[in-house]
Scaffold this motif. Structure first.
Motif, mmCIF file in Angstrom:
data_model
loop_
_atom_site.group_PDB
_atom_site.id
_atom_site.type_symbol
_atom_site.label_atom_id
_atom_site.label_comp_id
_atom_site.label_asym_id
_atom_site.label_seq_id
_atom_site.Cartn_x
_atom_site.Cartn_y
_atom_site.Cartn_z
ATOM 1 N N THR A 5 18.223 -15.239 18.675
ATOM 2 C CA THR A 5 17.087 -14.623 19.351
ATOM 3 C C THR A 5 16.561 -15.596 20.395
ATOM 4 O O THR A 5 16.339 -16.775 20.098
ATOM 5 C CB THR A 5 15.972 -14.280 18.351
ATOM 6 N N VAL A 6 16.357 -15.112 21.613
ATOM 7 C CA VAL A 6 15.900 -15.942 22.720
ATOM 8 C C VAL A 6 14.537 -15.425 23.153
ATOM 9 O O VAL A 6 14.407 -14.282 23.589
ATOM 10 C CB VAL A 6 16.896 -15.884 23.894
ATOM 11 N N GLN A 7 13.510 -16.274 23.014
ATOM 12 C CA GLN A 7 12.147 -15.872 23.384
ATOM 13 C C GLN A 7 11.623 -16.825 24.449
ATOM 14 O O GLN A 7 11.657 -18.052 24.270
ATOM 15 C CB GLN A 7 11.227 -15.849 22.169
ATOM 16 N N ALA A 8 11.121 -16.244 25.545
ATOM 17 C CA ALA A 8 10.760 -17.051 26.711
ATOM 18 C C ALA A 8 9.268 -17.148 26.906
ATOM 19 O O ALA A 8 8.529 -16.215 26.613
ATOM 20 C CB ALA A 8 11.381 -16.452 27.964
ATOM 21 N N ARG A 9 8.859 -18.303 27.422
ATOM 22 C CA ARG A 9 7.575 -18.430 28.056
ATOM 23 C C ARG A 9 7.860 -18.408 29.556
ATOM 24 O O ARG A 9 9.005 -18.359 29.956
ATOM 25 C CB ARG A 9 6.890 -19.721 27.589
ATOM 26 N N GLY A 10 6.822 -18.388 30.419
ATOM 27 C CA GLY A 10 7.039 -18.221 31.847
ATOM 28 C C GLY A 10 8.190 -19.078 32.345
ATOM 29 O O GLY A 10 8.115 -20.299 32.295
ATOM 30 N N THR A 11 9.274 -18.458 32.816
ATOM 31 C CA THR A 11 10.493 -19.227 32.988
ATOM 32 C C THR A 11 11.560 -18.473 33.767
ATOM 33 O O THR A 11 11.417 -17.283 34.058
ATOM 34 C CB THR A 11 11.058 -19.581 31.595
ATOM 35 N N ILE A 12 12.634 -19.191 34.103
ATOM 36 C CA ILE A 12 13.862 -18.595 34.628
ATOM 37 C C ILE A 12 14.976 -19.056 33.709
ATOM 38 O O ILE A 12 15.176 -20.261 33.527
ATOM 39 C CB ILE A 12 14.150 -19.061 36.066
ATOM 40 N N PHE A 13 15.700 -18.121 33.117
ATOM 41 C CA PHE A 13 16.731 -18.531 32.174
ATOM 42 C C PHE A 13 17.891 -17.551 32.161
ATOM 43 O O PHE A 13 17.755 -16.381 32.528
ATOM 44 C CB PHE A 13 16.163 -18.670 30.755
ATOM 45 N N GLU A 14 19.028 -18.064 31.754
ATOM 46 C CA GLU A 14 20.245 -17.272 31.643
ATOM 47 C C GLU A 14 20.571 -17.084 30.170
ATOM 48 O O GLU A 14 20.424 -17.997 29.370
ATOM 49 C CB GLU A 14 21.379 -18.018 32.344
ATOM 50 N N CYS A 15 21.013 -15.881 29.813
ATOM 51 C CA CYS A 15 21.440 -15.610 28.444
ATOM 52 C C CYS A 15 22.709 -14.777 28.506
ATOM 53 O O CYS A 15 22.696 -13.670 29.053
ATOM 54 C CB CYS A 15 20.348 -14.878 27.664
ATOM 55 N N ASP A 16 23.808 -15.304 27.963
ATOM 56 C CA ASP A 16 25.102 -14.623 27.986
ATOM 57 C C ASP A 16 25.604 -14.457 26.561
ATOM 58 O O ASP A 16 25.458 -15.366 25.735
ATOM 59 C CB ASP A 16 26.151 -15.434 28.762
ATOM 60 N N LEU A 17 26.195 -13.316 26.275
ATOM 61 C CA LEU A 17 26.863 -13.096 25.001
ATOM 62 C C LEU A 17 28.354 -13.052 25.280
ATOM 63 O O LEU A 17 28.857 -12.106 25.879
ATOM 64 C CB LEU A 17 26.387 -11.803 24.340
ATOM 65 N N LEU A 18 29.072 -14.098 24.841
ATOM 66 C CA LEU A 18 30.485 -14.251 25.175
ATOM 67 C C LEU A 18 31.393 -13.586 24.164
ATOM 68 O O LEU A 18 32.493 -13.161 24.489
ATOM 69 C CB LEU A 18 30.820 -15.741 25.294
ATOM 70 N N SER A 19 30.977 -13.547 22.921
ATOM 71 C CA SER A 19 31.706 -12.841 21.869
ATOM 72 C C SER A 19 30.711 -12.547 20.757
ATOM 73 O O SER A 19 29.538 -12.925 20.842
ATOM 74 C CB SER A 19 32.875 -13.683 21.347
ATOM 75 N N LYS A 20 31.150 -11.903 19.691
ATOM 76 C CA LYS A 20 30.224 -11.554 18.621
ATOM 77 C C LYS A 20 29.678 -12.781 17.902
ATOM 78 O O LYS A 20 28.655 -12.688 17.215
ATOM 79 C CB LYS A 20 30.903 -10.621 17.618
ATOM 80 N N ASN A 21 30.316 -13.937 18.061
ATOM 81 C CA ASN A 21 29.875 -15.159 17.387
ATOM 82 C C ASN A 21 29.449 -16.264 18.352
ATOM 83 O O ASN A 21 29.226 -17.395 17.926
ATOM 84 C CB ASN A 21 30.994 -15.702 16.484
ATOM 85 N N HIS A 22 29.351 -15.959 19.634
ATOM 86 C CA HIS A 22 29.163 -17.027 20.613
ATOM 87 C C HIS A 22 28.249 -16.556 21.744
ATOM 88 O O HIS A 22 28.510 -15.563 22.406
ATOM 89 C CB HIS A 22 30.534 -17.428 21.184
ATOM 90 N N ALA A 23 27.155 -17.283 21.948
ATOM 91 C CA ALA A 23 26.230 -17.016 23.044
ATOM 92 C C ALA A 23 25.986 -18.303 23.822
ATOM 93 O O ALA A 23 26.282 -19.405 23.343
ATOM 94 C CB ALA A 23 24.908 -16.453 22.523
ATOM 95 N N TYR A 24 25.436 -18.151 25.021
ATOM 96 C CA TYR A 24 25.144 -19.291 25.882
ATOM 97 C C TYR A 24 23.780 -19.063 26.516
ATOM 98 O O TYR A 24 23.489 -17.963 26.995
ATOM 99 C CB TYR A 24 26.218 -19.420 26.959
ATOM 100 N N VAL A 25 22.933 -20.113 26.513
ATOM 101 C CA VAL A 25 21.602 -20.037 27.113
ATOM 102 C C VAL A 25 21.409 -21.239 28.015
ATOM 103 O O VAL A 25 21.709 -22.376 27.615
ATOM 104 C CB VAL A 25 20.485 -20.003 26.038
ATOM 105 N N ALA A 26 20.927 -21.019 29.224
ATOM 106 C CA ALA A 26 20.600 -22.103 30.150
ATOM 107 C C ALA A 26 19.225 -21.846 30.736
ATOM 108 O O ALA A 26 18.902 -20.710 31.095
ATOM 109 C CB ALA A 26 21.640 -22.193 31.267
#
Length: 303
Positions: free
Chosen positions: A155-176
């Motif tokens: 789960t990715v929860q943001a405060r005022g921001t710019i961010f990337e969220c990718d789901l690469l597979s059912k077991n793998h995500a990436y956040v920048a």
């Protein structure tokens, strides 16, 4: 001569009493109705704009709409689902100016979309089923505001921001995170990801933020500072510009032979580039970022 007010007879007194009772009941019902609805969410909508390619919207209660082509828009609400075609780009814009950009082959469902009845703060929960997103929150989150992306992994929860969220597979995500702070939670683990940090999220693995490579990924333009409340996004604004293929004549390209236990993410970090840059340089031989194997030779683009 003194004045004496007329006396109401018993019939008149009963009429006045009944009238006062009716007014009291109406006031009580109004107060009850206000108390009942004062904390009720106020539904709002978002606008989907197709920047290139094609996107399909599936309504929560009416099935799939005809595909939207480049330049077309659709109004979305809670429960609606978005799917972008390969190589497509689309942008989801909320009433308060927040945006979420979607790349090709991305599927996202709006789980919650409403305003707080008291503060009018935006509350949004999105389910990312696959693909890549880039979120631009214009305002620091104030009391009552919530912006969340749910994936199968975290789960990715943001405060005022710019961010990337990718789901690469059912077991793998990436956040920048490029600006602000994002909280990433997986099970009992929870970390705050600061600006210029990234996180490779895999089920069962520790959440360990690291600094972003010093060179920006060629697949994501370095984002501009957040807009203030009086500045709206431009009509042609996109935070996902066209990818520049790093294998044209004259480009400096290294090669790397995949070893046992390597991932695209770990290889990219060895060379100080993003995993996306490596993936884009090898799209002709990789169907997905997960499909690498020992002995495979990969192109490594220059920084």
């Amino acid at each position: 001569m003194s004045y004496r007010s007329p006396q109401l007879d018993s019939s008149d007194r009963r009429t006045v009493s009944v009238l006062l009772l009716v007014l009291a009941i109406i006031a009580a019902l109004g107060a009850f109705n206000w108390l009942k609805h004062r904390n009720k969410p106020m539904p709002t909508t978002a606008t989907l704009t197709v920047l290139s390619g094609e996107a399909t919207v599936t309504r929560a209660d009416a099935g799939a709409d005809p595909p939207l082509q480049e330049g077309k828009k659709a109004t979305l609400q809670s429960g609606d689902d978005i799917q972008t075609a390969p190589e497509a780009k689309a942008k989801l814009t909320f009433a308060s100016g927040e945006t979420v950009e979607l790349r090709g082959e991305t599927e996202l469902t709006i789980l919650e979309l409403y305003e707080s009845p008291i503060s009018r703060a935006l509350v949004t929960t999105l389910a990312l089923h696959k693909g890549e997103t880039l979120t631009h929150i214009r305002h620091m989150l104030f009391k009552g505001m919530r912006f969340t992306i749910e994936t199968r992994v975290a789960t990715v929860q943001a405060r005022g921001t710019i961010f990337e969220c990718d789901l690469l597979s059912k077991n793998h995500a990436y956040v920048a995170v490029y600006d602000g702070v994002v909280n990433v939670s997986m099970g009992e683990q929870s970390v705050d990801l600061q600006a210029n940090q990234e996180l490779d999220v895999r089920l069962g693995q520790p959440l360990t933020p690291v600094d972003l490579p010093t060179s920006p990924s060629p697949s994501v333009e370095s984002p501009s500072p957040p807009m203030d409340a009086t500045t709206g996004p431009s009509q042609d604004e996109t935070l996902f510009p066209a990818i520049v293929t790093p294998t044209r004549p004259g480009d400096q390209v290294q090669y790397y032979t995949v070893q046992q236990g390597d991932t695209l993410y770990s290889i990219a970090r060895q060379f100080g580039v993003s995993w996306k840059a490596v993936w884009e340089a090898n799209r002709d031989r990789l169907q997905s970022p997960e499909e690498i194997h020992p002995g495979q030779k990969l192109r490594i683009p220059s920084r």
